[in-house]
Design an enzyme around this catalytic site. Structure first.
Site, short mmCIF file in Angstrom:
data_model
loop_
_atom_site.label_atom_id
_atom_site.label_comp_id
_atom_site.label_asym_id
_atom_site.label_seq_id
_atom_site.Cartn_x
_atom_site.Cartn_y
_atom_site.Cartn_z
N GLY A 179 -43.07 -52.22 18.60
CA GLY A 179 -42.29 -52.84 18.67
C GLY A 179 -40.93 -51.93 19.33
O GLY A 179 -39.79 -51.27 19.23
N GLU B 202 -44.45 -54.99 22.42
CA GLU B 202 -42.98 -55.65 22.70
C GLU B 202 -43.66 -57.07 22.70
O GLU B 202 -43.85 -57.75 23.05
CB GLU B 202 -41.78 -55.24 23.40
CG GLU B 202 -40.26 -56.52 23.24
CD GLU B 202 -39.92 -56.24 21.70
OE1 GLU B 202 -39.67 -56.98 21.20
OE2 GLU B 202 -39.77 -54.73 21.40
N ILE B 203 -42.72 -57.64 21.16
CA ILE B 203 -42.77 -59.63 20.93
C ILE B 203 -42.01 -60.56 21.96
O ILE B 203 -42.62 -61.64 22.66
CB ILE B 203 -42.99 -60.03 19.76
CG1 ILE B 203 -43.59 -61.66 19.60
CG2 ILE B 203 -41.58 -59.97 19.14
CD1 ILE B 203 -43.98 -61.51 18.26
N SER C 267 -47.45 -56.97 17.31
CA SER C 267 -48.64 -55.77 16.33
C SER C 267 -48.90 -56.65 14.98
O SER C 267 -49.40 -56.06 14.71
CB SER C 267 -47.40 -54.45 16.32
OG SER C 267 -46.70 -54.56 17.95
N ASP D 184 -36.57 -54.60 12.83
CA ASP D 184 -36.30 -55.67 12.05
C ASP D 184 -36.02 -55.24 10.69
O ASP D 184 -36.95 -55.26 10.54
CB ASP D 184 -36.28 -56.90 12.66
CG ASP D 184 -35.69 -58.23 11.99
OD1 ASP D 184 -34.81 -57.12 11.20
OD2 ASP D 184 -35.49 -58.67 13.03
#
Length: 278
Positions: free
Chosen positions: A84, A107-108, A152, A174
Site C-alpha cells: 500500500g 498499490e491497488i 496485496s 486504511d
C-alpha cells in the site's frame, strides 16, 4: 506507461539531449478515490508463481527479459516491499539510501500506481543526466525501485517466494473505522501468516499509523501471531529506515503538518518452529 505532460502541467525537470524529456509528475493530475474495495475482482495482472514473474520491466538495470543476456543476474531479487505504498514517498526516500537493495511498492489504485511509476521514470532520467557529469554524485539512480498494481491481500505469494523479503512496510493503511469494514484491514491473523511466508526469519515488519485504534488492532494481531516477536522501539532508535517510515510518506508529512500523533510497532519474523516427528 509513462505520461508525457503538457508544459503547463509539468513539474521540475532537467534539460535532456536527444530524448523525450520527462517531468516529475504532480499528484493533482492523478486523481483517485481514497479507498478501493479490496474484495472486488479488479483487472489485475499477477504471475501464477514467483518463478513466473518477469522483473525485467521493473528493474532493467538488474534483469533482462533474455536469460542468455550478459545482463541477466538470477541472484538478484526484490528484498523490501512497501505494501500500500501510496504516492511512493518511502520508496523515493530509501532508494538512494540503499542503492543495492531492490524494493517494490504495491498499490491497488490505478491512478496512484501510475503516478509512482511516472515519478520513478522521471527520477531515473534526471539521475542518468546528472550522473553523466558526475557518476559518483547520485548512487543507484532509482534503478533499484519500482511499483506494481496489485492486491496485496490476495496475491503476495504470487510475487514473492518463501523467505524472499527482509523488510515489509505497512504505513498509514486504511483504518476502516466501521466494524463491518474491519475485515478489510491489511493486518489480520490470516494475512499475517501470508506475510510470514514471504518474510525471512529475522526480517522486520514495520507498522506506522496516526490512528490509535488501528495501531492497537495491528499490534494485537502481531503479538498474538506465533511467527512474530515485538521489537521495542528503543532498539530501533536512530534507525534510518524507521525514520524514513515515520516521516517520508505523504500521509506522514500531513500528520506532522497537522501536529498529529504517530504510533509505531515493529515486529521481527522468528524462526519456524521445529516439526515434531511422530
Amino acid at each position: 506507461m509513462t505520461k508525457r505532460l503538457r508544459e503547463d502541467e509539468a513539474g521540475p525537470s532537467v534539460p535532456l539531449k536527444g530524448s523525450t524529456q520527462l517531468h516529475i509528475p504532480q499528484k493533482r493530475f492523478y486523481r483517485q478515490r481514497a479507498h478501493t474495495n479490496v474484495f472486488v475482482d479488479h483487472s489485475l495482472d499477477y504471475p501464477t508463481s514467483p518463478d513466473d514473474m518477469d522483473w525485467s520491466t521493473h528493474y532493467p538495470a538488474y534483469f533482462s527479459s533474455d536469460p542468455s543476456s550478459s545482463k541477466f543476474e538470477p541472484n538478484h531479487k526484490v528484498e523490501w516491499a512497501d505494501v500500500g505504498c501510496g504516492f511512493g514517498g518511502l520508496l523515493m526516500a530509501l532508494a538512494p539510501m540503499f542503492p543495492d537493495t531492490l524494493m517494490l511498492g504495491m498499490e491497488i489504485r490505478t491512478a496512484v500506481t501510475a503516478y509512482v511509476a511516472d515519478r520513478i521514470a522521471a527520477s531515473r532520467q534526471v539521475q542518468e543526466t546528472l550522473a553523466s557529469d558526475s557518476p559518483d554524485k547520485l548512487p543507484g539512480g532509482y534503478q533499484n525501485v519500482s511499483v506494481i498494481r496489485a492486491n496485496s491481500m490476495k496475491h503476495i505469494p504470487n510475487f514473492f517466494a518463501k523467505g524472499q523479503l527482509s523488510k515489509m512496510f505497512f504505513l498509514f493503511p486504511d483504518p476502516h473505522f466501521k466494524v463491518r469494514k474491519q475485515k478489510a484491514r491489511i493486518i489480520t491473523t490470516t494475512l499475517l501468516s501470508e506475510y510470514a511466508h514471504v518474510l525471512q526469519p529475522g526480517g522486520i515488519l514495520y507498522t506506522v499509523t496516526d490512528v490509535k485504534d488501528l495501531h492497537e488492532w495491528m499490534a494485537h494481531h502481531l503479538h498474538a501471531h506465533p511467527l512474530f516477536e515485538y521489537i521495542p522501539t528503543e532498539e530501533l532508535a536512530g534507525d534510518a529506515i524507521l525514520v524514513a517510515a515515520r516521516t517520508s510518506t505523504e500521509e506522514g508529512k500531513k500528520v506532522e503538518r497537522n501536529g498529529g500523533d504517530k504510533w509505531i510497532a515493529c515486529f521481527r519474523r522468528v524462526e519456524d518452529p521445529p516439526i515434531e516427528s511422530e
